[in-house]
Design an enzyme around this catalytic site. Structure first.
Site, PDB file in Angstrom:
ATOM      1  N   ASP A 164      -0.633   2.247  -5.433  1.00  0.00           N
ATOM      2  CA  ASP A 164      -0.586   0.809  -5.674  1.00  0.00           C
ATOM      3  C   ASP A 164      -1.854   0.323  -6.373  1.00  0.00           C
ATOM      4  O   ASP A 164      -2.941   0.852  -6.141  1.00  0.00           O
ATOM      5  CB  ASP A 164      -0.422   0.062  -4.353  1.00  0.00           C
ATOM      6  CG  ASP A 164      -1.556   0.380  -3.367  1.00  0.00           C
ATOM      7  OD1 ASP A 164      -1.678   1.563  -2.963  1.00  0.00           O
ATOM      8  OD2 ASP A 164      -2.328  -0.530  -3.017  1.00  0.00           O
ATOM      9  N   ASN A 217      -9.227   3.093  -1.514  1.00  0.00           N
ATOM     10  CA  ASN A 217      -9.762   4.057  -0.551  1.00  0.00           C
ATOM     11  C   ASN A 217      -9.043   5.398  -0.563  1.00  0.00           C
ATOM     12  O   ASN A 217      -9.648   6.434  -0.279  1.00  0.00           O
ATOM     13  CB  ASN A 217      -9.738   3.463   0.859  1.00  0.00           C
ATOM     14  CG  ASN A 217     -10.809   2.399   1.046  1.00  0.00           C
ATOM     15  OD1 ASN A 217     -11.845   2.429   0.387  1.00  0.00           O
ATOM     16  ND2 ASN A 217     -10.559   1.455   1.933  1.00  0.00           N
ATOM     17  N   HIS A 249       0.812  -1.217   0.000  1.00  0.00           N
ATOM     18  CA  HIS A 249       0.000   0.000   0.000  1.00  0.00           C
ATOM     19  C   HIS A 249       0.846   1.268   0.000  1.00  0.00           C
ATOM     20  O   HIS A 249       0.320   2.361  -0.215  1.00  0.00           O
ATOM     21  CB  HIS A 249      -0.912  -0.012   1.232  1.00  0.00           C
ATOM     22  CG  HIS A 249      -2.342   0.325   0.941  1.00  0.00           C
ATOM     23  ND1 HIS A 249      -2.906   0.306  -0.324  1.00  0.00           N
ATOM     24  CD2 HIS A 249      -3.359   0.694   1.782  1.00  0.00           C
ATOM     25  CE1 HIS A 249      -4.178   0.642  -0.243  1.00  0.00           C
ATOM     26  NE2 HIS A 249      -4.477   0.895   1.005  1.00  0.00           N
ATOM     27  N   ASN A 281      -6.839   6.259   4.045  1.00  0.00           N
ATOM     28  CA  ASN A 281      -8.265   6.491   3.804  1.00  0.00           C
ATOM     29  C   ASN A 281      -8.683   7.956   3.885  1.00  0.00           C
ATOM     30  O   ASN A 281      -9.799   8.304   3.490  1.00  0.00           O
ATOM     31  CB  ASN A 281      -9.109   5.667   4.785  1.00  0.00           C
ATOM     32  CG  ASN A 281      -8.965   4.175   4.550  1.00  0.00           C
ATOM     33  OD1 ASN A 281      -8.204   3.736   3.683  1.00  0.00           O
ATOM     34  ND2 ASN A 281      -9.681   3.389   5.321  1.00  0.00           N
TER      35      ASN A 281
END
Length: 201
Positions: free
Chosen positions: A105, A126, A33, A80
């Protein structure tokens, strides 16, 4: 190709904002991530700047690509809520949404693959979802870095993207980041078609 840039008296504005997405903290440093953070870190070495000033809930630094003044960002809000940092910075410097390039990513791409997009939906990411919500627009370019798909459909997505890159994938991801730097230069110089043609294979 790349030139270092220092603001003159703090009054300069920026032509582009380049955002690498990730999560702050050492435990996330080499996770899938954090491909966007790793991209900005690579550019720090390449361009000779440091994204270390804390502003807009992000670590920022600047450099020049060609004749364009570029601000680089690693949001520190957790993935997020990435849109908070991006929207505050873009509003402050009056950077148009079309000049905000987001690097992140993508689990739908094999490790080492890139994909360039002019705009689009969040696609389940997100961080992108938050940026779209805060900017009120999907019309920002993206550089997607492939991190590979989950091993099977029932595998927990969070566990997958928050896991470290396996050793076997690191060379491919490093190559993708290097290619992404070339693609970024092409985008900043306005050669979207060339970048997409070269890397969207």
């Amino acid at each position: 190709m790349f030139n270092k840039f220092k603001k003159d008296g703090g009054n300069s504005t920026y032509d582009y904002l380049v955002v690498g997405l990730g999560n702050p903290g050492t435990k996330y440093e080499t996770t899938r991530h954090n491909a966007g953070f790793l991209f900005i870190t690579y550019l720090e070495d390449k361009l000779g700047f440091k994204a270390k000033k804390l502003k807009f809930h992000a670590l920022i630094g600047d450099a020049k690509i060609g004749s364009s003044k570029v601000l680089f960002m690693k949001p520190q809000t957790m993935m997020n809520n990435s849109g908070t940092a991006v929207s505050e910075c873009a509003k402050f410097y009056k950077i148009p949404v079309e000049n905000i390039i987001v690097v992140f990513d993508d689990i739908s791409l094999e490790p080492g693959k890139l994909r360039i997009r002019r705009k689009g939906s969040a696609g389940g990411h997100n961080g992108i979802k938050s940026i779209i919500a805060h900017l009120g627009s999907e019309n920002f370019p993206r550089i997607k870095i492939g991190v590979g798909a989950k091993p099977h459909p029932d595998y927990d997505l969070a566990d997958w993207v928050l896991a470290n890159f396996p050793k076997k994938d690191i060379p491919a991801v490093r190559n993708a980041i290097e290619d992404g730097a070339v693609a970024l230069e092409m985008l900043v110089k306005g050669d979207f078609e060339g970048a997409m043609s070269k890397y969207n294979s």
